[in-house]
Scaffold this motif. Structure first.
Motif, mmCIF file in Angstrom:
data_model
loop_
_atom_site.group_PDB
_atom_site.id
_atom_site.type_symbol
_atom_site.label_atom_id
_atom_site.label_comp_id
_atom_site.label_asym_id
_atom_site.label_seq_id
_atom_site.Cartn_x
_atom_site.Cartn_y
_atom_site.Cartn_z
ATOM 1 N N SER A 49 3.586 -15.686 47.304
ATOM 2 C CA SER A 49 2.267 -15.757 48.043
ATOM 3 C C SER A 49 2.753 -15.192 49.360
ATOM 4 C CB SER A 49 2.146 -17.205 48.242
ATOM 5 O OG SER A 49 1.171 -17.263 49.267
ATOM 6 N N LEU A 51 1.048 -16.282 52.064
ATOM 7 C CA LEU A 51 0.783 -17.297 52.783
ATOM 8 C C LEU A 51 1.868 -18.073 53.324
ATOM 9 C CD1 LEU A 51 -2.583 -18.539 51.803
ATOM 10 C CD2 LEU A 51 -2.121 -17.132 53.733
ATOM 11 N N ASP A 52 2.844 -18.660 52.316
ATOM 12 C CA ASP A 52 3.727 -19.271 52.677
ATOM 13 C C ASP A 52 5.169 -19.112 51.712
ATOM 14 O OD1 ASP A 52 3.370 -19.920 50.052
ATOM 15 O OD2 ASP A 52 2.688 -21.956 49.964
ATOM 16 N N ARG A 255 -0.467 -9.376 55.070
ATOM 17 C CA ARG A 255 -0.958 -10.795 55.244
ATOM 18 C C ARG A 255 -2.287 -10.629 56.259
ATOM 19 N NH1 ARG A 255 2.667 -13.590 58.260
ATOM 20 N NH2 ARG A 255 4.121 -13.323 56.278
ATOM 21 N N ARG A 258 -5.131 -9.776 54.360
ATOM 22 C CA ARG A 258 -5.632 -10.751 53.446
ATOM 23 C C ARG A 258 -4.953 -10.515 51.738
ATOM 24 N NH1 ARG A 258 -6.818 -12.518 57.664
ATOM 25 N NH2 ARG A 258 -8.408 -13.256 58.564
ATOM 26 N N ASP A 260 -3.042 -11.268 48.940
ATOM 27 C CA ASP A 260 -2.607 -12.377 48.336
ATOM 28 C C ASP A 260 -1.057 -12.726 48.235
ATOM 29 O OD1 ASP A 260 -5.391 -13.609 47.898
ATOM 30 O OD2 ASP A 260 -5.461 -11.782 46.698
ATOM 31 N N THR A 261 -0.631 -11.525 47.455
ATOM 32 C CA THR A 261 0.862 -11.621 47.170
ATOM 33 C C THR A 261 1.310 -10.653 47.330
ATOM 34 O OG1 THR A 261 0.209 -11.378 44.795
ATOM 35 C CG2 THR A 261 0.561 -13.610 45.502
#
Ligand code: C2E
Ligand code: MG
Ligand code: MG
Ligand code: MG
Length: 287
Positions: A49, A51-52, A255, A258, A260-261
């Motif tokens: 991910s 995001l994190d 990132r 946008r 996602d992975t």
């Protein structure tokens, strides 16, 4: 002297070329016995991910542990296996091994919901037995269908009849996820995107490569293409995975766009199954 002998003879007698051809046929001839002797291994590359940075999936990538030549990458034998038709049997083996490994990770770490993503060659996707092969792999290993993703290239999706393969609908009917691999490099007949139950687009490495380490790429063309493809995917409610992420700057740009992975050496190279397990034990972050 090559010129004097003429072009045709040059092609026939080119010693390097015939040596390469001989090596190629020898490798091809050795494939069936290698499969019977258990010389293939599946490595797994984290899909993370953006995001994190948690590991949400892994891609299964086959290698050949050759007794004399060492570990051989798929670029050297998958094409041969497709030509000879062995890919159907080899692919079924990879699929089952990947489901087996994923199920053992799921049992050890039920909360992680790690997806395993398996490549399907055109010849496999077109094989009349493919739906049964996938159903059987799930049934024999116990892996829930939603934890299996199948990756097909655009040309594999379209088949030879110029129409999306019928089996894809039946595969999706099993509850598995479908991903388009190397998206943007094939003949993109985008009509299939609205006709098929696709879950994920994997953006081809070359677009990601165009996002330079310092976050710029001259006229930003590749970055704009990635931006547009991510928007397209999200408009269709698809996930996007960027392939071949090699630097932190690329990960950050992706990132910001946008995406996602991500998958690539920055997040981890393909590795044996036990190292994926160790990473899960460490909470999914890079070990
Ligand atoms: P793919 O499905 O597009 O897999 C991604 C390839 O990118 C892998 O090459 C992976 O090792 C490589 N890669 C990983 N990180 C990076 C990076 O940071 N930068 C770059 N440039 N590349 C990276 P690999 O393992 O050599 O596999 C090559 C191809 O062989 C795969 O491309 C796939 O098309 C095929 N393949 C591999 N395993 C199987 C299989 O079990 N069945 C079938 N049908 N094809 C397979
Ligand atoms: Mg390779
Ligand atoms: Mg792939
Ligand atoms: Mg790919």
């Amino acid at each position: 002297w090559a010129k004097a002998e003429g072009r045709g003879r040059w092609a026939v007698y080119d010693p390097e070329r015939s040596a390469a051809d001989i090596a190629r046929s020898a490798l091809a001839a050795g494939l069936p016995a290698a499969l019977d002797r258990g010389e293939f291994v599946v490595h797994y590359q984290p899909i993370v991910s953006l995001l994190d940075e948690s590991m949400v999936a892994v891609e299964a990538l086959v290698r050949w542990q050759h007794p004399e030549l060492g570990l051989i990458g798929p670029d050297r034998f998958i094409g041969l296996a497709e030509e000879t038709g062995l890919i159907v049997r080899l692919g079924a083996w990879v699929l089952k091994q990947a489901c087996r490994d994923a199920e053992s990770w799921r049992r050890a770490y039920p909360a992680t919901r790690l997806v395993v993503s398996v490549n399907l060659a055109a010849r496999q996707a077109d094989d009349p037995g493919i739906v049964e092969t996938v159903a059987e792999a799930l049934q024999h290993t116990g892996l829930p269908a939603e934890l299996l993703q199948l990756e097909l290239t655009e040309s594999a999706v379209m088949g030879t009849a110029g129409e999306p393969l019928r089996s894809l609908r039946r595969l999706a009917g099993l509850g598995v996820r479908l991903a388009i691999d190397d998206f943007g490099t094939g003949y993109s007949n985008l009509a299939y995107l609205r006709r098929l139950p696709i879950h994920c687009l994997k953006l081809a490495g070359p677009f990601v490569e165009g996002i330079r380490a310092d976050g710029t790429d001259g006229d930003h063309r590749d970055e704009r293409i990635v931006d547009a493809l991510v928007r397209l995917a999200h408009a269709l409610e698809l996930w996007v995975t960027a392939e071949a992420v090699e630097t932190e700057a690329q990960a950050e740009r992706l990132r910001a766009l946008r995406c996602d992975t991500g998958q690539g050496r920055w997040f981890g190279a393909p590795m044996p199954a036990d190292r994926i397990r160790a990473r899960l034990a460490g909470g999914g972050k890079a070990a």
